[in-house]
Design an enzyme around this catalytic site. Sequence first.
Site, PDB file in Angstrom:
ATOM      1  N   ASP A 252       0.858  -1.182   0.000  1.00  0.00           N
ATOM      2  CA  ASP A 252       0.000   0.000   0.000  1.00  0.00           C
ATOM      3  C   ASP A 252       0.902   1.241   0.000  1.00  0.00           C
ATOM      4  O   ASP A 252       2.117   1.168   0.235  1.00  0.00           O
ATOM      5  CB  ASP A 252      -0.950  -0.019   1.212  1.00  0.00           C
ATOM      6  CG  ASP A 252      -2.192   0.849   0.980  1.00  0.00           C
ATOM      7  OD1 ASP A 252      -2.168   1.684   0.049  1.00  0.00           O
ATOM      8  OD2 ASP A 252      -3.171   0.698   1.722  1.00  0.00           O
TER       9      ASP A 252
ATOM     10  N   GLU B  89     -10.523   7.052   4.355  1.00  0.00           N
ATOM     11  CA  GLU B  89      -9.459   6.450   5.167  1.00  0.00           C
ATOM     12  C   GLU B  89      -9.467   6.986   6.598  1.00  0.00           C
ATOM     13  O   GLU B  89     -10.539   7.254   7.158  1.00  0.00           O
ATOM     14  CB  GLU B  89      -8.108   6.623   4.464  1.00  0.00           C
ATOM     15  CG  GLU B  89      -8.129   5.966   3.079  1.00  0.00           C
ATOM     16  CD  GLU B  89      -6.762   5.876   2.428  1.00  0.00           C
ATOM     17  OE1 GLU B  89      -5.767   5.654   3.102  1.00  0.00           O
ATOM     18  OE2 GLU B  89      -6.713   6.022   1.182  1.00  0.00           O
TER      19      GLU B  89
END
Length: 611
Positions: free
Chosen positions: A267, A465
């Site tokens: 990521d 997020e």
Amino acid sequence: MSAESRIDDLVARMTLRQKVGQMTQPERMHITPDEVRDHHIGSVLSGGGSTPGENRPADWVEMNDAFWAASVEEGEGLLPIPLLYGVDAIHGHNNVLGATVFPHNIGLGCANDPDLMVRIARATALEILATGVEWTFAPTLAVARDDHWGRTYESYSEDPERVGTLGEAFVRGLQGDLGDEAVAACLKHWVGDGGTTGGVDQGETTCSEDELRRLHIAPYLPALRAGALSVMASYNSWNGEKCHGHRGLLTDLLKGELGFEGLVVSDWNGIDQLSDDYVEAIVQSVNAGVDLFMVPDQWRDFIDGTIAAVEAGRIPMDRIDDAVRRILRVKERYGLFERPRPAERPHSDTALFGSAAHRAIAREAVRTSLVCLKNEGGHLPVSKHARILVTGRNANDRGHQCGGFTVAWQGTSGNEHVQGGTSIWEGLHAVAPHAVLSPDASILDGESAGFDVAIVVIGEGPYAEGLGDVRSGGTVDPGSGGATPTPGPVETSQGGTPYAATLDHHLNHPEDLATLEKIRAAGIPVVTVFVSGRPVVVEHEIDASDAFVAAWLPGSEGAGVADVLLGDHDFQGTLSFSWPRTDSDRFNRGDDAYDPRFPYGFGLNAEGHRV
Ligand code: BGC
């Protein structure tokens, strides 16, 4: 030549520098086509909201053409290998202006229709292909276990079985037969992202291996069997060890026991969390089993560090070869070596991008995802001929109804940046000519306006997020969109702090309850439509409403809300998440002493009976 021997042949001809280049994925704003060629880069991505030119499909094709051409250039010291371009097309091709924006996963979990998932994924794939992109970082297979998590809306359900069923269907829809209509899927985030303590994004998931397998690994099994080509490592740790450096999870379990042959991508700057010493972080993650490295701006350091670590014997050459083989295998299986330049591919800049046909699928998804939580007094469906007051902060806001990961990483406010589609108000007004819009209900000041009913659209503002986390205190690391400018104003904080300290909606958005109470006081029946990325504590708002509908983050096709509220279709959605009564209520289906406000599977129809 068979695919595997072609891969072997390529690997045998590659220098260490070329191999490490294949393993490197910079972000588009930090690399040029010439650098792609000179550094043998294997993949480039767009972070959330990072878009070329005027952000139209043709601009994307032009950009991808240039990157692709650079990657396959022949010459001294070059080995032509086509580049793979990745984006977060997580609810439609959501970065691009004019794309069809589908409901976020939480709504699709409530619709619970695998056939619809396949159709959504196919439409999304075609819109991705319209822009010359080959790979999406989707589907998210997180099993969100705590609604405080800012990424709850990326999760189909708190229930692993439902996540697995819908995720598998989505992979089939995206990848199909890997032919001209396919894009490569990426299962994320491996693994345990939805299980962190307190729902803290990128946090720590503490549980036994049995529980990890039962709750968080289980949904990957059908999606892997469906042939998903890639998996993204997760930011979270499991029992204290970060997934990006976890050999047991990445290599022994995923690649060994589960037989995954595709590539594992890290990521966004995910390896940085392993060590303050960057080379040590590289060593740990490569050796643990990460193959392709999302190193948005530090890609030069990554290349130099990896080469140095190999030369120092800290990373075995075998591991590098295995990583490169996996990357090449994905390119091979996807048919990338045979595909022409992006501009010449069959669906390049297709008229299907943002088309009526795709929007019809999204509208169906909206109407099947709505969950009716309260229906008293017989106010549903609302008559199209009624004098309807449409009010509330989110009534005429395509940005808010799409939520985060739409045009900008954190999403946008207002109608300007979500082009095409309808706000919820626009959808209602198109079929209810006597409806009147007054977002702040100021129309009720002064004389009584004689409304039959009010449709009040309230809820959360957009977030993505960790900035969507609900927790007291703490700061949030910027994620993939941290470096990209946001077009237009966003109502929520982007200053590195979580969305709120509590799930209690009346404390976070007192203006919503004030609107409801004002309408109540005027004696008008209230049908509330709640736009949110997760179940939220709404005891007061439910009490102040005659009917209450969870609309989740429906995306660009607000007309799907009108389809159900105004009676052309009945409610079909049922909760794929347990709905909490208080901020500390953390019930999930199957828990001991399970006592949420509304249980998993709850949902009413227009007559007030269980769906
Ligand atoms: C997110 C991923 C995303 C990546 C690339 C990260 O911040 O955690 O889900 O795919 O950025 O945009």
